[in-house]
Design a protein around this motif. Structure first.
Motif, PDB file in Angstrom:
ATOM      1  N   GLU A 165      95.738  95.930  17.230  1.00  0.00           N
ATOM      2  CA  GLU A 165      94.625  95.373  17.989  1.00  0.00           C
ATOM      3  C   GLU A 165      93.488  95.017  17.041  1.00  0.00           C
ATOM      4  OE1 GLU A 165      91.473  97.117  21.234  1.00  0.00           O
ATOM      5  OE2 GLU A 165      93.496  97.935  21.172  1.00  0.00           O
ATOM      6  N   ARG A 166      92.932  93.844  17.214  1.00  0.00           N
ATOM      7  CA  ARG A 166      91.768  93.425  16.425  1.00  0.00           C
ATOM      8  C   ARG A 166      90.542  93.596  17.292  1.00  0.00           C
ATOM      9  NH1 ARG A 166      89.055  88.462  15.629  1.00  0.00           N
ATOM     10  NH2 ARG A 166      87.868  88.543  13.702  1.00  0.00           N
ATOM     11  N   THR A 177      94.122  89.204   8.525  1.00  0.00           N
ATOM     12  CA  THR A 177      94.636  90.555   8.291  1.00  0.00           C
ATOM     13  C   THR A 177      95.356  91.073   9.534  1.00  0.00           C
ATOM     14  OG1 THR A 177      92.880  90.990   6.699  1.00  0.00           O
ATOM     15  CG2 THR A 177      93.998  92.903   7.623  1.00  0.00           C
ATOM     16  N   ALA A 178      94.741  90.913  10.687  1.00  0.00           N
ATOM     17  CA  ALA A 178      95.377  91.378  11.930  1.00  0.00           C
ATOM     18  C   ALA A 178      96.675  90.616  12.199  1.00  0.00           C
ATOM     19  CB  ALA A 178      94.412  91.220  13.104  1.00  0.00           C
ATOM     20  N   ASP A 179      96.678  89.322  11.923  1.00  0.00           N
ATOM     21  CA  ASP A 179      97.886  88.518  12.147  1.00  0.00           C
ATOM     22  C   ASP A 179      99.049  89.012  11.281  1.00  0.00           C
ATOM     23  OD1 ASP A 179      96.491  86.979  13.988  1.00  0.00           O
ATOM     24  OD2 ASP A 179      96.144  85.322  12.589  1.00  0.00           O
ATOM     25  N   VAL A 180      98.768  89.297  10.020  1.00  0.00           N
ATOM     26  CA  VAL A 180      99.819  89.790   9.114  1.00  0.00           C
ATOM     27  C   VAL A 180     100.307  91.156   9.584  1.00  0.00           C
ATOM     28  CG1 VAL A 180     100.264  90.627   6.767  1.00  0.00           C
ATOM     29  CG2 VAL A 180      99.077  88.454   7.109  1.00  0.00           C
ATOM     30  N   TYR A 214      98.625  91.682   0.504  1.00  0.00           N
ATOM     31  CA  TYR A 214      99.030  92.209   1.802  1.00  0.00           C
ATOM     32  C   TYR A 214     100.108  93.281   1.654  1.00  0.00           C
ATOM     33  CZ  TYR A 214      96.147  88.975   4.415  1.00  0.00           C
ATOM     34  OH  TYR A 214      95.074  88.310   4.942  1.00  0.00           O
ATOM     35  N   ALA A 215     100.940  93.185   0.652  1.00  0.00           N
ATOM     36  CA  ALA A 215     101.969  94.210   0.439  1.00  0.00           C
ATOM     37  C   ALA A 215     101.324  95.578   0.200  1.00  0.00           C
ATOM     38  CB  ALA A 215     102.858  93.830  -0.740  1.00  0.00           C
ATOM     39  N   ASP A 216     100.201  95.614  -0.519  1.00  0.00           N
ATOM     40  CA  ASP A 216      99.497  96.877  -0.752  1.00  0.00           C
ATOM     41  C   ASP A 216      98.905  97.420   0.546  1.00  0.00           C
ATOM     42  OD1 ASP A 216     100.097  96.704  -3.467  1.00  0.00           O
ATOM     43  OD2 ASP A 216      98.197  95.707  -3.947  1.00  0.00           O
ATOM     44  N   LEU A 217      98.373  96.532   1.370  1.00  0.00           N
ATOM     45  CA  LEU A 217      97.820  96.943   2.654  1.00  0.00           C
ATOM     46  C   LEU A 217      98.922  97.495   3.556  1.00  0.00           C
ATOM     47  CD1 LEU A 217      95.586  97.156   4.779  1.00  0.00           C
ATOM     48  CD2 LEU A 217      96.034  94.745   5.338  1.00  0.00           C
ATOM     49  N   ARG A 254      99.205 103.210  17.290  1.00  0.00           N
ATOM     50  CA  ARG A 254      98.205 102.163  17.484  1.00  0.00           C
ATOM     51  C   ARG A 254      97.402 101.978  16.210  1.00  0.00           C
ATOM     52  NH1 ARG A 254      93.104 102.392  20.748  1.00  0.00           N
ATOM     53  NH2 ARG A 254      92.596 100.222  21.114  1.00  0.00           N
ATOM     54  N   LEU A 255      97.264 100.730  15.819  1.00  0.00           N
ATOM     55  CA  LEU A 255      96.534 100.334  14.621  1.00  0.00           C
ATOM     56  C   LEU A 255      95.412  99.408  15.054  1.00  0.00           C
ATOM     57  CD1 LEU A 255      96.330  99.915  11.489  1.00  0.00           C
ATOM     58  CD2 LEU A 255      98.088  98.181  11.746  1.00  0.00           C
ATOM     59  N   VAL A 256      94.175  99.706  14.645  1.00  0.00           N
ATOM     60  CA  VAL A 256      93.029  98.875  14.987  1.00  0.00           C
ATOM     61  C   VAL A 256      92.503  98.226  13.708  1.00  0.00           C
ATOM     62  CG1 VAL A 256      90.665  98.851  15.883  1.00  0.00           C
ATOM     63  CG2 VAL A 256      92.411 100.244  17.001  1.00  0.00           C
ATOM     64  N   VAL A 257      92.297  96.912  13.759  1.00  0.00           N
ATOM     65  CA  VAL A 257      91.812  96.135  12.619  1.00  0.00           C
ATOM     66  C   VAL A 257      90.430  95.603  12.956  1.00  0.00           C
ATOM     67  CG1 VAL A 257      92.247  94.151  11.114  1.00  0.00           C
ATOM     68  CG2 VAL A 257      94.172  95.440  12.079  1.00  0.00           C
TER      69      VAL A 257
END
Length: 121
Positions: free
Chosen positions: A32-33, A16-19, A101-104, A6-9
């Motif tokens: 989840e945002r 950011t959440a969409d990507v 975004y690639a770094d993220l 699970r990843l929370v944004v």
């Protein structure tokens, strides 16, 4: 059977959440945002947090203020040198705006793999 990761944004923008959803949901990672006010309940069940520092009170995301060992990627306006001078252990990864975004994605992949490795050990 392993538990779903699970990843929370937490970010003012939905971009950011969409990507991250587009990249990680097909891999079985729930993305989840949330608003910062709702984060308390998510800390124990989240594998990685992506936090926009400009969306938060910076003091509230330090390890000393209850975040414990939660892996976090902080995104902010401060330079790396400014961050190091203020609090070198605030995050597992720090991206300065504007970021790629690639770094993220790479930072999140690393933290998820590390977290999964610790859970399996």
């Amino acid at each position: 059977m392993s538990r779903e990761q699970r990843l929370v944004v937490i970010d003012h923008s939905t971009d950011t959440a969409d990507v991250l959803r587009a990249v990680f949901q097909p891999r079985g990672v729930a993305v989840e945002r949330q608003r910062f006010s709702a984060v308390g309940k998510s800390r124990a069940s989240s594998d990685v947090f992506v936090l926009d520092e400009d969306s938060l009170d910076e003091l509230s995301v330090t390890r000393e203020n209850g975040w414990g060992s939660q892996p976090r990627v902080l995104i902010g306006s401060a330079t790396v040198e400014d961050r190091a001078a203020r609090s070198p252990a605030d995050a597992d990864a720090y991206l300065t705006k504007p970021f790629q975004y690639a770094d993220l994605i790479q930072a999140v992949e690393y933290l998820l793999a590390d977290r999964d490795g610790r859970r399996a050990a």
